[in-house]
Design a protein around this motif. Structure first.
Motif, PDB file in Angstrom:
ATOM      1  N   PHE A 148       0.809  -1.223   0.000  1.00 38.27           N
ATOM      2  CA  PHE A 148       0.000   0.000   0.000  1.00 38.27           C
ATOM      3  C   PHE A 148       0.843   1.275   0.000  1.00 38.27           C
ATOM      4  O   PHE A 148       0.313   2.354  -0.254  1.00 38.27           O
ATOM      5  CB  PHE A 148      -0.940   0.009   1.205  1.00 38.27           C
ATOM      6  CG  PHE A 148      -1.887  -1.152   1.223  1.00 38.27           C
ATOM      7  CD1 PHE A 148      -2.892  -1.254   0.277  1.00 38.27           C
ATOM      8  CD2 PHE A 148      -1.765  -2.162   2.159  1.00 38.27           C
ATOM      9  CE1 PHE A 148      -3.771  -2.332   0.274  1.00 38.27           C
ATOM     10  CE2 PHE A 148      -2.630  -3.240   2.169  1.00 38.27           C
ATOM     11  CZ  PHE A 148      -3.634  -3.328   1.221  1.00 38.27           C
ATOM     12  N   LYS A 149       2.115   1.150   0.275  1.00 41.37           N
ATOM     13  CA  LYS A 149       2.967   2.339   0.368  1.00 41.37           C
ATOM     14  C   LYS A 149       3.818   2.496  -0.892  1.00 41.37           C
ATOM     15  O   LYS A 149       5.048   2.472  -0.858  1.00 41.37           O
ATOM     16  CB  LYS A 149       3.854   2.255   1.617  1.00 41.37           C
ATOM     17  CG  LYS A 149       3.050   2.254   2.918  1.00 41.37           C
ATOM     18  CD  LYS A 149       3.959   2.211   4.136  1.00 41.37           C
ATOM     19  CE  LYS A 149       3.172   2.245   5.430  1.00 41.37           C
ATOM     20  NZ  LYS A 149       4.043   2.212   6.626  1.00 41.37           N
ATOM     21  N   LEU A 150       3.143   2.673  -2.005  1.00 43.39           N
ATOM     22  CA  LEU A 150       3.856   2.851  -3.269  1.00 43.39           C
ATOM     23  C   LEU A 150       4.642   4.153  -3.231  1.00 43.39           C
ATOM     24  O   LEU A 150       4.093   5.211  -2.907  1.00 43.39           O
ATOM     25  CB  LEU A 150       2.853   2.885  -4.426  1.00 43.39           C
ATOM     26  CG  LEU A 150       3.458   2.919  -5.829  1.00 43.39           C
ATOM     27  CD1 LEU A 150       4.098   1.583  -6.169  1.00 43.39           C
ATOM     28  CD2 LEU A 150       2.394   3.283  -6.860  1.00 43.39           C
ATOM     29  N   PRO A 151       5.942   4.111  -3.541  1.00 45.87           N
ATOM     30  CA  PRO A 151       6.757   5.331  -3.502  1.00 45.87           C
ATOM     31  C   PRO A 151       6.230   6.417  -4.436  1.00 45.87           C
ATOM     32  O   PRO A 151       5.647   6.132  -5.485  1.00 45.87           O
ATOM     33  CB  PRO A 151       8.142   4.846  -3.954  1.00 45.87           C
ATOM     34  CG  PRO A 151       8.155   3.391  -3.659  1.00 45.87           C
ATOM     35  CD  PRO A 151       6.748   2.926  -3.865  1.00 45.87           C
ATOM     36  N   LYS A 152       6.453   7.652  -4.021  1.00 45.30           N
ATOM     37  CA  LYS A 152       5.959   8.789  -4.800  1.00 45.30           C
ATOM     38  C   LYS A 152       6.526   8.825  -6.215  1.00 45.30           C
ATOM     39  O   LYS A 152       5.860   9.302  -7.135  1.00 45.30           O
ATOM     40  CB  LYS A 152       6.283  10.087  -4.065  1.00 45.30           C
ATOM     41  CG  LYS A 152       5.527  10.271  -2.762  1.00 45.30           C
ATOM     42  CD  LYS A 152       5.856  11.583  -2.079  1.00 45.30           C
ATOM     43  CE  LYS A 152       7.276  11.579  -1.528  1.00 45.30           C
ATOM     44  NZ  LYS A 152       7.570  12.810  -0.739  1.00 45.30           N
ATOM     45  N   ASP A 153       7.750   8.316  -6.370  1.00 44.88           N
ATOM     46  CA  ASP A 153       8.354   8.396  -7.701  1.00 44.88           C
ATOM     47  C   ASP A 153       7.749   7.397  -8.695  1.00 44.88           C
ATOM     48  O   ASP A 153       8.117   7.388  -9.864  1.00 44.88           O
ATOM     49  CB  ASP A 153       9.877   8.227  -7.619  1.00 44.88           C
ATOM     50  CG  ASP A 153      10.310   6.887  -7.032  1.00 44.88           C
ATOM     51  OD1 ASP A 153       9.453   6.003  -6.826  1.00 44.88           O
ATOM     52  OD2 ASP A 153      11.521   6.729  -6.767  1.00 44.88           O
ATOM     53  N   GLN A 154       6.807   6.567  -8.238  1.00 47.99           N
ATOM     54  CA  GLN A 154       6.113   5.660  -9.153  1.00 47.99           C
ATOM     55  C   GLN A 154       4.684   6.121  -9.467  1.00 47.99           C
ATOM     56  O   GLN A 154       3.977   5.467 -10.219  1.00 47.99           O
ATOM     57  CB  GLN A 154       6.068   4.239  -8.577  1.00 47.99           C
ATOM     58  CG  GLN A 154       7.422   3.547  -8.559  1.00 47.99           C
ATOM     59  CD  GLN A 154       7.307   2.057  -8.285  1.00 47.99           C
ATOM     60  OE1 GLN A 154       6.359   1.399  -8.692  1.00 47.99           O
ATOM     61  NE2 GLN A 154       8.289   1.512  -7.595  1.00 47.99           N
ATOM     62  N   ILE A 155       4.273   7.232  -8.890  1.00 47.36           N
ATOM     63  CA  ILE A 155       2.903   7.701  -9.111  1.00 47.36           C
ATOM     64  C   ILE A 155       2.657   8.006 -10.583  1.00 47.36           C
ATOM     65  O   ILE A 155       1.694   7.515 -11.189  1.00 47.36           O
ATOM     66  CB  ILE A 155       2.602   8.955  -8.256  1.00 47.36           C
ATOM     67  CG1 ILE A 155       2.629   8.624  -6.763  1.00 47.36           C
ATOM     68  CG2 ILE A 155       1.239   9.536  -8.637  1.00 47.36           C
ATOM     69  CD1 ILE A 155       2.485   9.843  -5.866  1.00 47.36           C
ATOM     70  N   MET A 156       3.512   8.815 -11.170  1.00 42.76           N
ATOM     71  CA  MET A 156       3.279   9.276 -12.530  1.00 42.76           C
ATOM     72  C   MET A 156       3.277   8.124 -13.537  1.00 42.76           C
ATOM     73  O   MET A 156       2.419   8.059 -14.423  1.00 42.76           O
ATOM     74  CB  MET A 156       4.343  10.307 -12.919  1.00 42.76           C
ATOM     75  CG  MET A 156       4.131  10.899 -14.303  1.00 42.76           C
ATOM     76  SD  MET A 156       2.544  11.766 -14.485  1.00 42.76           S
ATOM     77  CE  MET A 156       2.951  13.325 -13.719  1.00 42.76           C
ATOM     78  N   GLU A 157       4.222   7.209 -13.395  1.00 45.64           N
ATOM     79  CA  GLU A 157       4.270   6.085 -14.331  1.00 45.64           C
ATOM     80  C   GLU A 157       3.031   5.207 -14.202  1.00 45.64           C
ATOM     81  O   GLU A 157       2.490   4.719 -15.195  1.00 45.64           O
ATOM     82  CB  GLU A 157       5.537   5.262 -14.113  1.00 45.64           C
ATOM     83  CG  GLU A 157       5.808   4.281 -15.248  1.00 45.64           C
ATOM     84  CD  GLU A 157       7.139   3.569 -15.097  1.00 45.64           C
ATOM     85  OE1 GLU A 157       7.365   2.969 -14.029  1.00 45.64           O
ATOM     86  OE2 GLU A 157       7.949   3.613 -16.039  1.00 45.64           O
ATOM     87  N   THR A 158       2.567   5.019 -12.963  1.00 41.66           N
ATOM     88  CA  THR A 158       1.345   4.248 -12.748  1.00 41.66           C
ATOM     89  C   THR A 158       0.154   4.941 -13.402  1.00 41.66           C
ATOM     90  O   THR A 158      -0.681   4.301 -14.051  1.00 41.66           O
ATOM     91  CB  THR A 158       1.081   4.058 -11.239  1.00 41.66           C
ATOM     92  OG1 THR A 158       2.230   3.465 -10.624  1.00 41.66           O
ATOM     93  CG2 THR A 158      -0.123   3.172 -11.003  1.00 41.66           C
ATOM     94  N   CYS A 159       0.075   6.248 -13.232  1.00 37.50           N
ATOM     95  CA  CYS A 159      -1.012   7.018 -13.850  1.00 37.50           C
ATOM     96  C   CYS A 159      -1.006   6.866 -15.366  1.00 37.50           C
ATOM     97  O   CYS A 159      -2.061   6.655 -15.992  1.00 37.50           O
ATOM     98  CB  CYS A 159      -0.890   8.491 -13.481  1.00 37.50           C
ATOM     99  SG  CYS A 159      -1.228   8.867 -11.745  1.00 37.50           S
ATOM    100  N   LYS A 160       0.149   6.959 -15.964  1.00 34.39           N
ATOM    101  CA  LYS A 160       0.252   6.893 -17.421  1.00 34.39           C
ATOM    102  C   LYS A 160      -0.116   5.522 -17.957  1.00 34.39           C
ATOM    103  O   LYS A 160      -0.793   5.405 -18.987  1.00 34.39           O
ATOM    104  CB  LYS A 160       1.662   7.289 -17.865  1.00 34.39           C
ATOM    105  CG  LYS A 160       1.967   8.765 -17.690  1.00 34.39           C
ATOM    106  CD  LYS A 160       3.383   9.093 -18.149  1.00 34.39           C
ATOM    107  CE  LYS A 160       3.671  10.586 -18.035  1.00 34.39           C
ATOM    108  NZ  LYS A 160       5.062  10.910 -18.451  1.00 34.39           N
ATOM    109  N   GLU A 161       0.316   4.466 -17.262  1.00 33.64           N
ATOM    110  CA  GLU A 161       0.007   3.130 -17.761  1.00 33.64           C
ATOM    111  C   GLU A 161      -1.488   2.831 -17.660  1.00 33.64           C
ATOM    112  O   GLU A 161      -2.061   2.175 -18.534  1.00 33.64           O
ATOM    113  CB  GLU A 161       0.826   2.067 -17.024  1.00 33.64           C
ATOM    114  CG  GLU A 161       0.452   1.818 -15.575  1.00 33.64           C
ATOM    115  CD  GLU A 161       1.454   0.945 -14.836  1.00 33.64           C
ATOM    116  OE1 GLU A 161       2.593   0.798 -15.336  1.00 33.64           O
ATOM    117  OE2 GLU A 161       1.112   0.415 -13.756  1.00 33.64           O
TER     118      GLU A 161
END
Length: 376
Positions: free
Chosen positions: A348-361
């Motif tokens: 549940f604690k996905l690092p902030k630096d993976q937010i954007m890539e997750t959003c795009k995919e």
């Protein structure tokens, strides 16, 4: 008009700053173009002026236009996770900036009295079908809210250049379905899952994704729980919770037919569909499997991450009383999916630096699903 000399331009800009409070970066005398005043109103050289304004000798008057006010502060981004007030301010801002297509409404209130807000993006074409997106029904799954706000921002800001598969739909987007729990994860307990309902005098909370009527209470304690202390507590009856009622009443009260229901969760990296409350395949198993595969392929092509696809029971475990089983069986929404986002590594604690890539995919996945729906 004759070109103003450099010395004259400097003197003139000084006069403007003193008389009207305009900074030197706002004045373009060489091009005689538009300028930006202190209050954000765009102006240009013309024939009229406000009463009492001092106009330097030899300079044409300034006329306000109707262009929107620039906002100096942008709170929302996808570099970090945001609190409830920022998320709500963000969708309110989309409504202000794009009033022709964006509408914010309150579809219900939480057990603690917080608004449950929904953003609708639509060109108001009567031929449109409807799409549902919700996030943070489980309050600790912060990445889900980041993803749906990113999708909302993308659609609103690019609406008139997007393909028909996006614009021929009314988008119903609920970024935080469980606002009480979401705030509680920021202030008290990061791992809190349920809402903040009080039973037997205690704030035990109900698992909102076990509170829908389809399959509610099936299989005893396998798939949900009657114990208030359990993280899977289903509540005393179906739709006992106002948050679940808000979803039910909004969808069933719509005059537009919903084609897809997407509820975002984390962290299994899965695309799952009915049934969760029983083993048998749903009537549209193959169609839902194909639609899920379309999304999974788009995700992999976007980021290289592999999402598995299948029914809820086959891919995870019994889940009774879920919103996706209800949306498919009761609301008759043909493409009903629960999308479990990243990440199995960080849970549940996905690092902030993976937010954007997750959003795009996931944006790629949603766009591909819309094309698939229109083809079928």
């Amino acid at each position: 008009m004759n070109t103003i000399s450099t010395t004259s331009a400097t003197k003139l800009s000084n006069v403007l700053r003193k008389t009207n409070g305009i900074s030197e970066h706002d004045v373009d005398l060489e091009s005689n173009s538009t300028i930006w005043t202190e209050n954000g109103t765009q102006t240009k050289f013309g024939k009229k002026t406000k009463p009492g304004t001092v106009i330097p000798r030899g300079l044409k008057q300034i006329v306000p236009t109707n262009k929107p006010k620039k906002r100096k502060v942008k709170l929302m981004n996808w570099k970090k996770y945001h609190r409830l007030n920022v998320i709500y301010a963000f969708i309110d801002e989309l409504e202000r900036d794009y009033p022709a297509i964006c509408t914010v409404s309150v579809i219900g209130q939480s057990v603690e009295g917080r608004d449950i807000k929904m953003l609708k993006i639509s060109n108001s074409d009567a031929r449109n079908s409807a799409i549902w997106l919700d996030a943070s029904i489980h309050s600790r799954e912060w990445i889900s809210t980041a993803v749906v706000t990113y999708i909302a921002d993308y659609i609103a800001r690019n609406f008139h250049s997007l393909p028909t598969s996006i614009t021929n739909k009314d988008w119903h987007i609920v970024p935080i379905l469980n606002p009480d729990g979401y705030e509680y994860t920021h202030t008290h307990d990061r791992m809190w899952r349920k809402n903040r309902a009080k039973y037997d005098g205690e704030r035990v909370g109900v698992d909102l994704n076990r509170n829908f009527s389809c399959g509610w209470g099936n299989n005893g304690d396998e798939g949900s729980s009657e114990e208030p202390s359990s993280v899977f507590y289903r509540g005393p009856m179906p739709f006992s919770e106002p948050e679940a009622i808000a979803v039910r009443d909004t969808i069933l009260g719509s005059t537009v037919i919903f084609k897809a229901f997407l509820s975002f969760h984390s962290y299994y990296e899965l695309i799952i569909f009915p049934w969760g409350y029983k083993r048998e395949p749903c009537p549209d198993y193959l169609k839902l499997l194909e639609g899920g595969a379309v999304m999974a392929r788009a995700i992999f092509e976007s980021s290289g991450v592999t999402y598995k696809v299948g029914s809820t029971k086959d891919m995870t475990y019994y889940a009774c009383g879920t919103s996706t089983d209800w949306s498919y069986a009761i609301a008759k929404i043909p493409y009903s999916y629960m999308i479990e986002l990243r990440s199995k590594k960080y849970r549940f604690k996905l690092p902030k630096d993976q937010i954007m890539e997750t959003c795009k995919e996931i944006l790629s996945a949603v766009k591909s699903l819309m094309e698939f729906i229109d083809r079928n």
